[in-house]
Structures are given as structure tokens and as C-alpha cells.
Design a protein around this motif. Sequence first.
Motif, PDB file in Angstrom:
ATOM      1  N   ASP A 193      57.984  53.055  52.809  1.00  0.00           N
ATOM      2  CA  ASP A 193      56.627  53.037  52.680  1.00  0.00           C
ATOM      3  C   ASP A 193      56.127  53.302  54.159  1.00  0.00           C
ATOM      4  N   ALA A 194      56.900  53.565  55.216  1.00  0.00           N
ATOM      5  CA  ALA A 194      56.608  53.875  56.700  1.00  0.00           C
ATOM      6  C   ALA A 194      56.473  52.479  57.346  1.00  0.00           C
ATOM      7  N   GLY A 195      55.518  52.508  58.520  1.00  0.00           N
ATOM      8  CA  GLY A 195      55.723  51.627  59.405  1.00  0.00           C
ATOM      9  C   GLY A 195      56.802  51.649  60.253  1.00  0.00           C
ATOM     10  N   VAL A 196      56.590  51.970  61.505  1.00  0.00           N
ATOM     11  CA  VAL A 196      57.677  52.394  62.449  1.00  0.00           C
ATOM     12  C   VAL A 196      57.786  51.244  63.351  1.00  0.00           C
ATOM     13  N   VAL A 197      59.166  50.576  63.537  1.00  0.00           N
ATOM     14  CA  VAL A 197      59.833  49.720  64.224  1.00  0.00           C
ATOM     15  C   VAL A 197      60.432  50.213  65.505  1.00  0.00           C
ATOM     16  N   GLU A 198      60.901  51.466  65.517  1.00  0.00           N
ATOM     17  CA  GLU A 198      61.464  51.877  66.912  1.00  0.00           C
ATOM     18  C   GLU A 198      61.278  53.447  66.822  1.00  0.00           C
ATOM     19  N   ILE A 199      60.909  53.839  68.426  1.00  0.00           N
ATOM     20  CA  ILE A 199      60.848  55.426  68.743  1.00  0.00           C
ATOM     21  C   ILE A 199      61.947  55.555  69.566  1.00  0.00           C
ATOM     22  N   ALA A 200      62.571  56.548  69.618  1.00  0.00           N
ATOM     23  CA  ALA A 200      63.778  56.960  70.517  1.00  0.00           C
ATOM     24  C   ALA A 200      63.852  58.208  70.702  1.00  0.00           C
ATOM     25  N   SER A 201      63.991  58.813  71.841  1.00  0.00           N
ATOM     26  CA  SER A 201      64.127  60.321  72.004  1.00  0.00           C
ATOM     27  C   SER A 201      65.228  60.425  72.989  1.00  0.00           C
ATOM     28  N   ILE A 250      72.884  65.195  78.305  1.00  0.00           N
ATOM     29  CA  ILE A 250      71.997  64.509  77.651  1.00  0.00           C
ATOM     30  C   ILE A 250      70.995  63.764  78.903  1.00  0.00           C
ATOM     31  N   SER A 251      69.870  64.061  78.629  1.00  0.00           N
ATOM     32  CA  SER A 251      69.088  63.074  80.008  1.00  0.00           C
ATOM     33  C   SER A 251      68.039  62.597  79.290  1.00  0.00           C
ATOM     34  N   ASN A 252      67.025  61.628  80.098  1.00  0.00           N
ATOM     35  CA  ASN A 252      65.608  61.247  79.728  1.00  0.00           C
ATOM     36  C   ASN A 252      65.847  60.342  78.390  1.00  0.00           C
ATOM     37  N   VAL A 253      66.797  59.472  78.243  1.00  0.00           N
ATOM     38  CA  VAL A 253      66.989  58.755  77.305  1.00  0.00           C
ATOM     39  C   VAL A 253      66.126  57.570  77.205  1.00  0.00           C
ATOM     40  N   MET A 254      65.263  57.307  76.159  1.00  0.00           N
ATOM     41  CA  MET A 254      64.400  56.319  75.676  1.00  0.00           C
ATOM     42  C   MET A 254      64.451  55.639  74.463  1.00  0.00           C
ATOM     43  N   SER A 255      64.224  54.438  74.395  1.00  0.00           N
ATOM     44  CA  SER A 255      64.267  53.810  72.960  1.00  0.00           C
ATOM     45  C   SER A 255      63.034  52.564  73.088  1.00  0.00           C
ATOM     46  N   ASP A 256      62.156  52.378  72.345  1.00  0.00           N
ATOM     47  CA  ASP A 256      61.278  51.500  72.618  1.00  0.00           C
ATOM     48  C   ASP A 256      60.949  50.700  70.776  1.00  0.00           C
ATOM     49  N   LEU A 257      61.081  49.513  71.035  1.00  0.00           N
ATOM     50  CA  LEU A 257      60.768  48.749  69.678  1.00  0.00           C
ATOM     51  C   LEU A 257      59.243  48.811  69.582  1.00  0.00           C
ATOM     52  N   VAL A 258      58.671  48.860  68.252  1.00  0.00           N
ATOM     53  CA  VAL A 258      57.509  48.686  68.268  1.00  0.00           C
ATOM     54  C   VAL A 258      56.916  47.861  66.860  1.00  0.00           C
ATOM     55  N   ASN A 259      56.204  46.933  67.319  1.00  0.00           N
ATOM     56  CA  ASN A 259      55.666  45.917  66.164  1.00  0.00           C
ATOM     57  C   ASN A 259      54.841  46.694  65.144  1.00  0.00           C
ATOM     58  N   HIS A 291      69.018  49.361  60.115  1.00  0.00           N
ATOM     59  CA  HIS A 291      68.996  49.471  61.487  1.00  0.00           C
ATOM     60  C   HIS A 291      69.152  48.384  62.484  1.00  0.00           C
ATOM     61  N   HIS A 292      69.174  47.064  61.568  1.00  0.00           N
ATOM     62  CA  HIS A 292      69.597  45.779  62.442  1.00  0.00           C
ATOM     63  C   HIS A 292      68.346  45.468  63.210  1.00  0.00           C
ATOM     64  N   ILE A 293      67.114  45.850  62.969  1.00  0.00           N
ATOM     65  CA  ILE A 293      66.107  45.628  63.712  1.00  0.00           C
ATOM     66  C   ILE A 293      65.113  44.348  63.025  1.00  0.00           C
ATOM     67  N   THR A 294      65.156  43.113  63.713  1.00  0.00           N
ATOM     68  CA  THR A 294      64.691  41.992  62.832  1.00  0.00           C
ATOM     69  C   THR A 294      63.155  41.951  63.300  1.00  0.00           C
ATOM     70  N   GLU A 295      62.573  41.020  62.541  1.00  0.00           N
ATOM     71  CA  GLU A 295      61.044  40.624  62.899  1.00  0.00           C
ATOM     72  C   GLU A 295      60.902  40.058  64.333  1.00  0.00           C
ATOM     73  N   GLU A 296      61.919  39.328  64.440  1.00  0.00           N
ATOM     74  CA  GLU A 296      61.828  38.453  65.803  1.00  0.00           C
ATOM     75  C   GLU A 296      61.805  39.640  67.060  1.00  0.00           C
ATOM     76  N   MET A 297      62.642  40.623  66.620  1.00  0.00           N
ATOM     77  CA  MET A 297      62.893  41.532  67.678  1.00  0.00           C
ATOM     78  C   MET A 297      61.686  42.431  68.185  1.00  0.00           C
ATOM     79  N   VAL A 298      60.717  42.440  67.238  1.00  0.00           N
ATOM     80  CA  VAL A 298      59.615  43.292  67.398  1.00  0.00           C
ATOM     81  C   VAL A 298      58.131  42.494  67.179  1.00  0.00           C
ATOM     82  N   ALA A 299      58.478  40.957  67.409  1.00  0.00           N
ATOM     83  CA  ALA A 299      57.300  40.113  67.387  1.00  0.00           C
ATOM     84  C   ALA A 299      56.341  40.496  68.593  1.00  0.00           C
ATOM     85  N   ILE A 300      55.004  40.308  68.557  1.00  0.00           N
ATOM     86  CA  ILE A 300      54.088  40.617  69.729  1.00  0.00           C
ATOM     87  C   ILE A 300      54.163  39.075  70.305  1.00  0.00           C
TER      88      ILE A 300
END
Length: 117
Positions: free
Chosen positions: A14-22, A30-39, A52-61
Motif C-alpha cells: 500500500d506504498a509509504g516509502v521508507v528508503e530511497i537509494a540511487s 559506480i559513483s554518487n552512491v546514496m541512501s536515505d531512510l525516510v519516515n 528489507h530489515h528496516i524497522t520503525e526505530e530506524m525511521v523514527a523522527i
Amino acid sequence: MTFRVIDTETCGLDAGVVEIASLDLSDAGISNVMSDLVNPGRPIGLDAMAIHHITEEMVAISNEETLLSSLKFGKYRGQTLAQIALQDPDYLHWLLANLRDLSADLRYSLNFYLNGA
């Protein structure tokens, strides 16, 4: 030719992004590697966490400002703020004075490095 590869992780179907990587992919590698967690502002499904092993605690604001270590844009993209503060503090002062939409974390970090921390 350079290709930008973008990947996201979500809360579930049902969507809701928790990580964006590029990353950028070219003949040079390979260059300009980035990854950010998103609440996502919603619960992360257990099935999604199992993948993906991303937990609520990892994206807590947090209400506390985060000290950033590098710039993700501009002529010093990828360089540490500590290096830029030593080599070109005027650039960091310019960012503070001219960019209205700086995040609270970036504003805090610029002031931190400019004030000799």
C-alpha cells in the motif's frame, strides 16, 4: 553515457516509502552512491520489514537536530562539511545567507562547522 539507478523500499504493497537509494552507473564504474531512510508517517508492515530489515526505530523522527557530515549538492557535493569549512568557509556562509529552504539539520550542521567545532 551515465545512467542513474534509483531504488525504493516501502511499508508494503500500500506504498509509504521508507528508503530511497540511487547510484550513477557509467563505463567508469559506480559513483554518487546514496541512501536515505525516510519516515513514512505510517506503520511498516511486518512482511516488508522481513524483506528489507528496516524497522520503525530506524525511521523514527527525532526532535533533535542531526549533525550532517557532508553535502549532497552543489560544487562540493560529497565532500565533508569539516573540509569545506576549512577550505572555503565563505561558501558555507553563502549557503546560510542565501538558501531559504535549508533543512534544520543542514542549517545546524553549517553553523556547527563554521563556529570551529
